[in-house]
Write an enzyme that holds these catalytic residues in place. Structure first.
Site, mmCIF file in Angstrom:
data_model
loop_
_atom_site.group_PDB
_atom_site.id
_atom_site.type_symbol
_atom_site.label_atom_id
_atom_site.label_comp_id
_atom_site.label_asym_id
_atom_site.label_seq_id
_atom_site.Cartn_x
_atom_site.Cartn_y
_atom_site.Cartn_z
ATOM 1 N N THR B 1 0.834 -1.193 0.000
ATOM 2 C CA THR B 1 0.000 0.000 0.000
ATOM 3 C C THR B 1 0.875 1.252 0.000
ATOM 4 O O THR B 1 1.943 1.254 0.601
ATOM 5 C CB THR B 1 -0.907 0.018 1.245
ATOM 6 O OG1 THR B 1 -1.602 -1.216 1.308
ATOM 7 C CG2 THR B 1 -1.902 1.173 1.183
ATOM 8 N N GLY B 52 -1.917 -1.457 6.197
ATOM 9 C CA GLY B 52 -1.887 -2.611 7.095
ATOM 10 C C GLY B 52 -2.918 -3.635 6.677
ATOM 11 O O GLY B 52 -3.184 -3.808 5.482
#
Lengths: 185, 131
Positions: B1, B52
């Protein structure tokens, strides 16, 4: 009051022993993208343009899990997603399930600015990308050898992996699995 | 990400996040990134981008919680972000955030997070692990 910018390239079980050949390119990319963002802010560019610009650069870098370098689904494909939000107006746009769009973040911004919606996914998002004429490529562009190997290891362990889980043997992977199924690397 | 948050000299804020998800995810899985308020949020107080385990970040409405804690509880950006990250299971989340007044914070409860920031007063930081 003054300008400020922050960026990330993902979190996870990044071992302190991460080899320099895997750490350095990412640190260099962070530095490069930070400078791009700083210069854009100093030049007075709209803040929405700044965050889009920086994320596009990160997407184009194969060392990060977004755009080129996206990790693979259980079928060995990419399914990318992105979102963007303007704090003043709370306008926002989001996309999911992209397989061919080079910069998902820019398509998310187009969803925000060109549609009455805030979120398009899968076939609808891909169709919208073509309507808008954004850059698309064959999905093989996004797949890196490292991510093919990571998928192979995850399948062997029958687990999903967060960003930056270190490649390990099947035996070690199983030893390090947590109760929620994440490999801790 | 990957993600970026920024504020300009007039206090205008924006946030952007992009991801490939996680390795070996099921087809059709949607994570926190496109879910506004989970992995991405911005209002007149702050801009947040999270990273996450998406499922934990969605359940924790992490990005929106940072703004809500500032708005309703009067917390500073740093305290609000720390509270939000501490509120989800250890090892599942990190975030970057800036406030309308130019504060920056980058907390995480994972082993590490690739991150960088800069402010107008000359502060600059690039890091991976906790200080």
């Amino acid at each position: 009051m003054g300008w400020a910018i922050a960026l990330h390239g993902g979190a996870g079980d990044i071992p302190v022993s991460l080899p320099a050949e895997r750490r350095q390119p990412r640190e260099d990319a962070l530095h490069y993208c930070l400078q791009i963002g700083v210069e854009a802010l100093k030049a007075g560019n709209p803040v929405l343009d700044v965050v889009e610009l920086v994320v596009r650069e990160l997407e184009n870098n194969p060392h990060f899990n977004a755009g080129r370098g996206s990790v693979l689904t259980c079928n060995g494909e990419v399914e990318m997603e992105a979102s963007i939000m303007d704090g003043n107006t709370k306008n926002c746009g989001a996309v999911s399930g992209l397989k061919t769009v080079v910069n998902a973040i820019s398509l998310a911004r187009l969803v925000m600015e060109k549609t009455p919606h805030i979120y398009l996914a899968f076939d609808g998002a891909e169709a919208f990308a073509r309507e808008q004429g954004v850059e698309t490529v064959d999905s093989s562009y996004f797949v890196t050898p490292e991510n093919i190997e990571r998928l192979k290891q995850a399948k062997e362990a029958n687990r999903t992996q967060l960003d930056y889980t270190e490649p390990t043997s099947k035996a070690v992977n199983n030893k390090n699995l947590t109760s929620n199924g994440d490999s801790q690397g | 990400t990957v993600g970026c948050v920024a504020v300009d000299n007039d206090g205008n804020l924006a946030s952007a996040t992009s991801t490939g998800g996680f390795v070996n995810k099921m087809r059709g899985r949607i994570g926190d990134t496109p879910v506004i308020g989970a992995g991405t949020y911005a209002n007149k107080l702050c801009a947040v981008s999270a990273t996450g385990r998406g499922e934990a970040i969605i359940k924790g409405t992490v990005a929106r919680d940072v703004a809500a804690l500032m708005e309703f509880k009067g917390l500073s950006l740093k305290d609000a972000a720390a509270y939000a990250v501490d509120s989800v299971p250890k090892g599942t989340a990190g975030l970057i955030a800036v406030s309308a007044t130019g504060e920056v914070t980058m907390p995480f409860n994972t082993m590490g997070m690739f991150r960088a920031c800069a402010t107008e007063d000359g502060y600059e930081e690039i890091g991976i692990w906790p200080d």
